[in-house]
Design an enzyme around this catalytic site. Structure first.
Site, PDB file in Angstrom:
ATOM      1  N   SER A   7      39.941  32.415  35.418  1.00 39.44           N
ATOM      2  CA  SER A   7      39.033  32.021  36.508  1.00 39.44           C
ATOM      3  C   SER A   7      39.020  30.506  36.658  1.00 39.44           C
ATOM      4  O   SER A   7      38.625  29.789  35.728  1.00 39.44           O
ATOM      5  CB  SER A   7      37.622  32.525  36.228  1.00 39.44           C
ATOM      6  OG  SER A   7      36.739  31.883  37.128  1.00 39.44           O
ATOM      7  N   HIS A  32      42.069  33.951  39.195  1.00 43.32           N
ATOM      8  CA  HIS A  32      40.821  34.476  39.759  1.00 43.32           C
ATOM      9  C   HIS A  32      40.050  33.347  40.447  1.00 43.32           C
ATOM     10  O   HIS A  32      39.817  32.291  39.867  1.00 43.32           O
ATOM     11  CB  HIS A  32      40.001  35.057  38.607  1.00 43.32           C
ATOM     12  CG  HIS A  32      38.745  35.766  38.975  1.00 43.32           C
ATOM     13  ND1 HIS A  32      38.710  37.084  39.378  1.00 43.32           N
ATOM     14  CD2 HIS A  32      37.449  35.353  38.971  1.00 43.32           C
ATOM     15  CE1 HIS A  32      37.458  37.449  39.598  1.00 43.32           C
ATOM     16  NE2 HIS A  32      36.671  36.415  39.361  1.00 43.32           N
ATOM     17  N   ASP A  34      36.585  32.396  42.364  1.00 40.64           N
ATOM     18  CA  ASP A  34      35.193  32.817  42.558  1.00 40.64           C
ATOM     19  C   ASP A  34      34.584  32.128  43.771  1.00 40.64           C
ATOM     20  O   ASP A  34      34.390  30.910  43.765  1.00 40.64           O
ATOM     21  CB  ASP A  34      34.368  32.471  41.315  1.00 40.64           C
ATOM     22  CG  ASP A  34      34.673  33.407  40.162  1.00 40.64           C
ATOM     23  OD1 ASP A  34      34.592  34.633  40.356  1.00 40.64           O
ATOM     24  OD2 ASP A  34      35.002  32.913  39.061  1.00 40.64           O
ATOM     25  N   MET A  36      31.319  31.759  46.088  1.00 40.65           N
ATOM     26  CA  MET A  36      29.860  31.990  46.051  1.00 40.65           C
ATOM     27  C   MET A  36      29.194  31.274  47.220  1.00 40.65           C
ATOM     28  O   MET A  36      29.582  30.149  47.553  1.00 40.65           O
ATOM     29  CB  MET A  36      29.282  31.462  44.741  1.00 40.65           C
ATOM     30  CG  MET A  36      29.977  32.012  43.501  1.00 40.65           C
ATOM     31  SD  MET A  36      29.139  31.484  42.012  1.00 40.65           S
ATOM     32  CE  MET A  36      30.345  31.968  40.754  1.00 40.65           C
ATOM     33  N   HIS A  65      37.348  36.791  44.336  1.00 42.43           N
ATOM     34  CA  HIS A  65      36.103  37.514  44.049  1.00 42.43           C
ATOM     35  C   HIS A  65      35.002  36.945  44.946  1.00 42.43           C
ATOM     36  O   HIS A  65      34.519  35.838  44.725  1.00 42.43           O
ATOM     37  CB  HIS A  65      35.786  37.322  42.554  1.00 42.43           C
ATOM     38  CG  HIS A  65      34.513  37.939  42.086  1.00 42.43           C
ATOM     39  ND1 HIS A  65      33.959  37.661  40.846  1.00 42.43           N
ATOM     40  CD2 HIS A  65      33.676  38.849  42.667  1.00 42.43           C
ATOM     41  CE1 HIS A  65      32.836  38.353  40.706  1.00 42.43           C
ATOM     42  NE2 HIS A  65      32.647  39.075  41.787  1.00 42.43           N
ATOM     43  N   MET A  67      31.440  36.603  46.094  1.00 40.47           N
ATOM     44  CA  MET A  67      30.030  36.816  45.774  1.00 40.47           C
ATOM     45  C   MET A  67      29.245  36.239  46.947  1.00 40.47           C
ATOM     46  O   MET A  67      28.598  35.186  46.847  1.00 40.47           O
ATOM     47  CB  MET A  67      29.695  36.124  44.449  1.00 40.47           C
ATOM     48  CG  MET A  67      30.263  36.885  43.255  1.00 40.47           C
ATOM     49  SD  MET A  67      30.439  35.859  41.792  1.00 40.47           S
ATOM     50  CE  MET A  67      32.033  35.135  42.135  1.00 40.47           C
ATOM     51  N   MET A 138      31.086  43.727  36.344  1.00 45.38           N
ATOM     52  CA  MET A 138      30.576  42.430  35.888  1.00 45.38           C
ATOM     53  C   MET A 138      29.952  42.589  34.503  1.00 45.38           C
ATOM     54  O   MET A 138      29.116  43.471  34.283  1.00 45.38           O
ATOM     55  CB  MET A 138      29.518  41.885  36.857  1.00 45.38           C
ATOM     56  CG  MET A 138      30.042  41.445  38.208  1.00 45.38           C
ATOM     57  SD  MET A 138      31.365  40.219  38.169  1.00 45.38           S
ATOM     58  CE  MET A 138      30.569  38.824  37.345  1.00 45.38           C
ATOM     59  N   ASP A 176      34.775  40.982  34.195  1.00 45.33           N
ATOM     60  CA  ASP A 176      34.579  39.561  34.501  1.00 45.33           C
ATOM     61  C   ASP A 176      33.270  39.091  33.892  1.00 45.33           C
ATOM     62  O   ASP A 176      32.206  39.620  34.233  1.00 45.33           O
ATOM     63  CB  ASP A 176      34.565  39.399  36.033  1.00 45.33           C
ATOM     64  CG  ASP A 176      34.447  37.961  36.497  1.00 45.33           C
ATOM     65  OD1 ASP A 176      34.534  37.039  35.666  1.00 45.33           O
ATOM     66  OD2 ASP A 176      34.280  37.776  37.720  1.00 45.33           O
TER      67      ASP A 176
HETATM   68  C1  DX5 Z   1      30.826  34.590  37.354  1.00 45.91           C
HETATM   69  C2  DX5 Z   1      32.264  34.622  37.796  1.00 45.91           C
HETATM   70  C3  DX5 Z   1      33.267  34.635  36.717  1.00 45.91           C
HETATM   71  C4  DX5 Z   1      33.262  33.438  35.811  1.00 45.91           C
HETATM   72  C5  DX5 Z   1      33.666  33.902  34.459  1.00 45.91           C
HETATM   73  O1  DX5 Z   1      30.014  34.875  38.445  1.00 45.91           O
HETATM   74  O2  DX5 Z   1      32.508  35.769  38.596  1.00 45.91           O
HETATM   75  O3  DX5 Z   1      34.576  34.857  37.231  1.00 45.91           O
HETATM   76  O4  DX5 Z   1      34.138  32.426  36.194  1.00 45.91           O
HETATM   77  O5  DX5 Z   1      33.553  32.853  33.571  1.00 45.91           O
HETATM   78  P1  DX5 Z   1      33.491  33.079  32.006  1.00 45.91           P
HETATM   79  O6  DX5 Z   1      34.800  33.672  31.584  1.00 45.91           O
HETATM   80  O7  DX5 Z   1      33.271  31.698  31.481  1.00 45.91           O
HETATM   81  O8  DX5 Z   1      32.337  33.995  31.739  1.00 45.91           O
HETATM   82 ZN    ZN Z   2      34.573  36.295  39.147  1.00 45.09          ZN
END
Ligand code: DX5
Ligand code: ZN
Length: 216
Positions: A7, A32, A34, A36, A65, A67, A138, A176
């Site tokens: 990620s 990956h 993320d 948001m 991903h 969110m 998750m 994740d």
């Molecule tokens: C959290 C993200 C993850 C995050 C994971 O909302 O979706 O992808 O980057 O990070 P680690 O591996 O540090 O938990």
């Molecule tokens: Zn993620």
């Protein structure tokens, strides 16, 4: 064998291209991303222009991903920006729109993923399983990297593995949140075959060994 998807939430945003190359040279096949929006989760990260920029510098599978609330509004743009896999949250829209969102993703030739937060029961995914190429469980509350792995999510993977074997055996099972060298074996044993890792990957001294160990 499992797939690792590092990620980039834990990468250095000033040096994203360099850090994508770090993922590549460590042997990771996916990356990956993320996204948001500050509504669906209490944090804001990156969006469509960054996915498009990453597409220009890497051939890694871009695992995006989302969110965000009502992701159906942005499916076309994320798909044309170069995402290979686009995952949305079950909690982010009405059931009708989630069905349509998954359909729209697939009609763009992109893998359709569906995720649930820790508080959502796994059975809620059942009506969507045949419409998905990936299910993401998750193992932290979405929003931030570096949180503690929730081992009590593992029964969700076990349940999904059994269901998918019967109706959609090609569907990938992703985890994740809090995945590191200690928690990865637990995820794999429970049925996960795609493991996202942010902080643990970027902190690892020997990233090639880290990838090899996770992908064992
Ligand atoms: C959290 C993200 C993850 C995050 C994971 O909302 O979706 O992808 O980057 O990070 P680690 O591996 O540090 O938990
Ligand atoms: Zn993620």
């Amino acid at each position: 064998m499992a797939i690792i998807s590092p990620s980039i939430l834990s990468a250095d945003f000033v040096n994203l291209e360099r850090d994508i190359k770090v993922c590549e040279s460590a042997g990771a096949p996916w990356v990956h991303v993320d996204v948001m929006d500050g509504h669906f989760v209490p944090n804001i990260t990156i969006g469509i222009p960054v996915v498009a920029a990453l597409r220009k510098v890497t051939d890694l599978v871009l695992d995006v991903h989302l969110m965000i609330d009502r992701p159906i509004r942005y499916v076309e743009q994320f798909c044309s920006s170069g995402a290979d896999c686009l995952t949305v949250h079950l909690e982010s829209d009405t059931p009708e729109n989630i069905h349509q969102t998954l359909k729209n993703i697939r009609s763009n030739g992109v893998k359709a993923g569906l995720s649930i937060k820790p508080g959502t029961p796994v059975e809620a995914l059942e009506p969507y399983l045949v419409d998905c190429d990936l299910i993401l469980i998750m193992t932290v509350e979405p929003g931030f990297g570096g949180q503690r792995f929730m081992g009590d999510m593992m029964p969700k993977l076990v349940w999904l593995k059994e269901k998918l074997a019967a109706i959609n055996p090609e569907c990938l099972l992703q985890v994740d949140g809090g995945v590191d060298l200690c928690t990865a074996p637990i995820c794999k044993k429970s049925g996960a075959n795609v493991l996202v890792s942010g902080s643990a990957f970027f902190k690892a001294q020997d990233k090639t060994a880290f990838v090899a160990e996770i992908q064992k």
